[in-house]
Each structure stands twice: as C-alpha cells, then as structure tokens.
Design an enzyme around this catalytic site. Sequence first.
Site, short mmCIF file in Angstrom:
data_model
loop_
_atom_site.label_atom_id
_atom_site.label_comp_id
_atom_site.label_asym_id
_atom_site.label_seq_id
_atom_site.Cartn_x
_atom_site.Cartn_y
_atom_site.Cartn_z
N TRP A 1 -3.67 -1.75 -1.40
CA TRP A 1 -3.65 -3.01 -2.15
C TRP A 1 -4.12 -4.07 -1.16
CZ3 TRP A 1 -0.25 -7.50 -2.05
CH2 TRP A 1 -0.46 -8.36 -3.15
N GLU B 1 0.81 -9.75 -17.33
CA GLU B 1 0.58 -8.72 -16.30
C GLU B 1 -0.30 -7.59 -16.79
OE1 GLU B 1 4.81 -7.70 -15.37
OE2 GLU B 1 4.06 -7.77 -13.32
N ASN C 1 0.61 -0.11 6.24
CA ASN C 1 1.06 -0.97 5.15
C ASN C 1 1.71 -2.19 5.79
OD1 ASN C 1 2.05 -2.06 2.77
ND2 ASN C 1 3.76 -0.62 2.60
N GLY C 2 1.32 -3.39 5.37
CA GLY C 2 1.90 -4.60 5.97
C GLY C 2 0.80 -5.54 6.42
N HIS D 1 7.80 -31.33 -24.91
CA HIS D 1 7.47 -32.22 -23.79
C HIS D 1 6.17 -31.84 -23.10
CE1 HIS D 1 11.36 -34.19 -24.18
NE2 HIS D 1 11.82 -32.98 -24.44
N LYS E 1 3.11 -2.60 -7.25
CA LYS E 1 4.48 -2.46 -7.74
C LYS E 1 5.48 -3.31 -6.98
CE LYS E 1 7.88 -0.83 -10.12
NZ LYS E 1 8.11 -1.61 -11.36
N GLU F 1 10.28 -13.56 -19.54
CA GLU F 1 9.99 -12.16 -19.23
C GLU F 1 8.97 -11.57 -20.22
OE1 GLU F 1 10.34 -10.38 -16.79
OE2 GLU F 1 10.24 -8.32 -17.46
N ARG G 1 1.49 1.76 -6.05
CA ARG G 1 1.68 0.76 -5.00
C ARG G 1 0.40 0.02 -4.64
NH1 ARG G 1 6.55 2.03 -1.97
NH2 ARG G 1 5.72 0.85 -0.25
N LYS H 1 5.35 -10.08 -19.05
CA LYS H 1 4.90 -8.73 -19.37
C LYS H 1 3.49 -8.79 -19.98
CE LYS H 1 6.94 -6.91 -17.46
NZ LYS H 1 8.10 -7.21 -16.65
N CYS I 1 0.86 -1.18 0.00
CA CYS I 1 0.00 0.00 0.00
C CYS I 1 0.90 1.24 0.00
CB CYS I 1 -0.85 0.03 1.25
SG CYS I 1 -1.80 -1.49 1.48
C1 AGP Z 1 7.42 -7.29 -12.80
O1 AGP Z 1 6.84 -6.80 -13.93
C2 AGP Z 1 6.53 -7.53 -11.68
N1 AGP Z 1 5.66 -6.48 -11.40
C3 AGP Z 1 7.05 -8.32 -10.50
O2 AGP Z 1 7.23 -9.62 -10.97
C4 AGP Z 1 8.36 -7.84 -9.82
O3 AGP Z 1 9.45 -8.00 -10.67
C5 AGP Z 1 8.56 -8.64 -8.52
O4 AGP Z 1 7.50 -8.41 -7.66
C6 AGP Z 1 9.86 -8.32 -7.83
O5 AGP Z 1 9.93 -6.99 -7.44
P1 AGP Z 1 11.29 -6.33 -6.99
O6 AGP Z 1 12.22 -6.42 -8.14
O7 AGP Z 1 10.94 -4.93 -6.62
O8 AGP Z 1 11.79 -7.13 -5.82
#
Ligand code: AGP
Length: 617
Positions: free
Chosen positions: A77, A497, A103-104, A513, A612, A490, A27, A494, A2
Amino acid sequence: MCGIVAYKGHKKCFPILLGGLKKLEYRGYDSAGVACFYNNKINVTRRVGKVKELEEAINDKKSSKNCEGLGIAHTRWATHGEPNQKNAHPHLDQSNKIAIVHNGIIENHEPIKKFLRSKKIQFKSDTDTEVLVQLIGYFYNKGKLNFEQSVRAALQRVDGAYGIVVLNKDHPDMMIAARKGSPLVLGIKDNEFFIGSDVSPIIKHTQRIIYLNDSEMAVIDGSSYDIKSVDKDVSLPKKVEKIDYKIDDFDKGKFKYFMHKEIHEQATTIDNTLKGRTTKDSVLLHGLSEYWEEIQHAKNIYITACGTSWHAGLIGKNLIERFAKVPVHVEYASEFRYNHSIIDNETVVIAISQSGETADTLAAISKANDFGAVTVGICNVPGSSVSRETDCGVHTRCGHEIGVASTKAFTAQISILYLLALKLADSRKTITKSALKKHLAMSNAKNTGQIQIKSLLRKEKAIKKMAEKYQKASDFLYLGRGLNFPVALEGALKLKEISYIHAEGYPAAEMKHGPIALVDKNLPTVFVVPKDHTYDKIISNIEEIRSRKGKIIIVTDSKDKILRDLADDLILLPKTNQYVFVILATISLQLFAFYIAVAKGCDVDQPRNLAKSVTVE
Ligand code: AGP
C-alpha cells in the site's frame, strides 16, 4: 499498510508465499513482489497491481517457480513513491546481496539517503525502504560487521516505523525479521519458520506463534531461531503461544466477497461478543478487573479511535453518559495525539480498534500512558499492539475481519460499549438493579443476534433491489439523531469507501444549517428513524427535504403510514428496542452500500486507495 510473508524451511517457497500474499492482500494491493534464492543469487519478481499479476509472472519464470527453502514476499500500500514496479518490494541493495520487504515509514530517509549518496550508492526507487536496505548493505559490505550486526546497526540509525524481513545472498540459510511500530509474527513448525504481518498467511501451516514486540528481531539460522533486541546483542526470553483462529475465518465460504460474508456473520458474532460476559444481574468484563477501581471512579473518560471505530466511540459516549453519568469525550486518535486534552491519573482513555495496529490509535495510547491515565483497549485482535500497550481491555471476539470496509467489528464494538456502560452504571449506582436486569435480559442473544438480525438478512433481496435503483446517484446524505447520528455517519462511510459515491452523515436537525443547500431532485437522503423520542422531530426534518424535492430513503422499525407516505423507498427493520435498532439499522446500511458497490462493479473487498488498517501516521 502493507503485507509481509516470509518462509524458511524445506518446501518450495512459492505456493507458501503466494498463498500468504493472497491472504494478506486486504492490507494493500498497489503492487506485489517476492524474492528467493535461485542459482546462488537472490531472484526478485515484482509486479504492479494485485497478487494475481505477480502469480502470472512467476508462472512464466522457471527461476521463480523452483525456488526452495527461503523467500520473502510483500503486497504494498504505497506511502513513499508511486505504485509502480520500481517502487514495488522486495528492494535490493546496490550489491544485490541484501533483499528486504518492509511495512512502515522510515522518517529520516532523506538525510540517510544523502549520506549514502556521498558514499557513491545509487538509488533505483523513490521509496524510503530502499534507503534502509542500502544502509544495511553499506554496513555489511564494509566488511566489519556480520549480517545480523549490519541489520542492527542500520535499524539503530532509522527513525519511524518498520516491520521488515531481510535476506542475504551470502547466508542462504538465514532470515532476519525485526519490528518497531509495525506488527510481525513468527510461526514455528518443527524446522519450518513463517513470518507474517499478521497470522493470516501462517495459520494454515502452524498455530504456534511468537508475537514480536517493538525493537525485537528474530534471527532464523538453519533450523534454529533466536529472538533478540534491536538495541543490543542480547537474546530475549519469548513465549510460544498457541493461537486458535479458525481457518474458515480466512475464507469466503459460499460468499463472493469477504464483506458480504462478514455482514452475514453478524447473526452470530454479536452473540460471541456477549457470551459469558453477563449474568442475569451483572456484567462481567474480566479483562478490566485489575483496573476496575480506577475505571469506576474516573473523573472523565476519553474515547479515541479512527474511522468506523471512532463512530462506535460516539455511540459509546451516548451510552456511558446516559447510564453511568460520567463525562465522555470522543476524539479522533490523529487529533488526540497532538491536542491539549485534560488527561491525568483520574482519566480513563478507551482506545477502540478492530486491527489493534492503527498507528494514530497507538500513538494516542502512548500519550495517555505518558500522562498516567488508565488505558483500556477494545480490540478484535488478541496479541495486537493495542491489546499489549493498554493497561487492560476487552476483546470483541467477532473473528478475523478481512473486508477493508469494517462491518462486524463495529457491531461488536458497540456491544462491548453497551456492556461497559451498564457495568459502570452498576458500580456507580446510577442504574437501578431492576433496570439493569432488564437491559441484561435484552442483551440476551435470543432477542438480538439470533432472531432479529436473521430476520433482517432475509430482506436482503429488497435492499439489493433498492440499492440498484440508486447506483447512479453521485451524492448521498445520511441523517440520524442521538444514537443514530453515528449510524448515519457509518452508513455514509461505508458507501463512500466501497462505491466511491460521495456521502455525508449529519445529525438530522443540523442538516438545516448547511447541507440542505445540496438538496434537489437528484440527491437521495437516507433517514435513520427509530420509533423513539426523536421520531416526531425527524418527521419534520424529512418534510424539510421532501418539500425541496429530495429523494427520501427511510430506515425504520415503525410501520406508521406517515413514514410510508413520506418515503420514496423504505427499509422496514424488525420491531425492536432502541439499542438493538442501532445494530439492525447499521446492518441494513452495510447491505445497502454493499449492493450499490456491487451494482457499480466496484471491488468491494479491496476498494481503491484504502488498506485494512493504517499503520502509518
Ligand atoms: C472502516 O470501514 C475503515 N476501513 C476504517 O475507517 C477503519 O475503521 C479505521 O482505519 C480504523 O481501523 P481500526 O479499527 O483497525 O483501528
């Protein structure tokens, strides 16, 4: 995770708090809320959804608009409790005297709730946060403890992670912040104070920052502040640091989306990452100097990270084993923290994280520290928990990354891993001086970022057109080999996400496989094909998909006719070497995912359900 922003000073709070929430929205964006003093009461406004919903609500409310001096705000969040209005922060205690943003996760919320219920305290939300504010209120309203003591007493009884800011109706000149496991920074400007879960809501107002450590609290009273321990009533000496973030980092500039801006920034960020870190015949990573003796003699290396950073770790393994001949294991931080990896004081554990605040990665570092390993952080945020909790490290220096989908951080991370692999190889004498010099010349900005990335970005229109053609696909396969298997992973991440299209990355040959069963005329497969030793093998894999009528998209730097004949669509990258290829292919797949998401009308910077950085386990 958050976002928290708080203000204490002589100005009207709302422009500062709302402006701050907008910067923090990356966030979390399930709900947003603010609390401030008005007519001797704590006035709370909360709304489900994004900050703009909250802004509209505040604009309709005289009490909210005119609050001066002191306020706290939050963008959520959701972890405990649905993202609805009753679960939105700030939360109040039963007496409506104490307000909190958090937050937490409070892990022992159930037994505390049971205890508070036995004291006739009624709960209005389903959140763990309300348990904490009710506990503070419980201590305070008993009358024996003052505000600060009540906050401390409550925090000493909770397990889990918190970054909090608390207000008290009886103390309209006071604000208390505390952290454990969730970051908080305090910004100071003359008699004004700003608190944020990161510097983004603060940087516009001041560059003078104090990073709170775990189990520290900031008690702001009138025009003074004191940093104290949560464990006992003692003041702690703290340094005010001057940070030099650029305000531009927090704006979209000419772009509509942060992600788009950050993709483009890679034309210069990689140069910034590499700058000053090489000479013509050596690699300089000063952040590792103190521990270099141990690092170069490591018996084995673990790389631990999450998500995109974990993909960078896979590339790091390939490079370190290739050049330095040390065994490298790459583990998801969430697994590493509980598994049985063989770690001792001859092990080096490299933690990679853009934010430096990912809870699982921090737990992995803590485990590695406990086992006596040397811990190395590769991180983008100076002052973050990863930077502070590792023995040594390297900052990726690619500027603040705001788009939830990580882009420029990934290419910066792999640039650092490339340098680290070469430096290790040099120290361990597993590379010749002439080969090292060749690599260092190659990492020169003129050959990488400046020319080739810019030239790729000039092809953006073609990638956009191609993406629009595939926007209706419901599944994708991404395939690559060697260094480009993580690129495939990756690319698929992307797409998933930000466009919500199901996509899987696989090693190209492993596709036979299992995943090949998915192939039909509706399934596009993206092949990442450099002109290297894997080329012929990948051509066979492409044929295998083609003969089953799958659609073929090829990302390559080769002009070979054979590829053009096999591809339904092809992204032609500038001709380059196998290492820069990884970066160019990644950027082209970032653009491909971006334009599919835009074509589908998705909110690219704030994809559903994501945040994020994930500061909870
Ligand atoms: C990447 O596009 C993601 N949003 C997510 O996988 C991110 O890379 C992951 O949460 C790790 O975050 P960090 O690099 O801030 O530790």
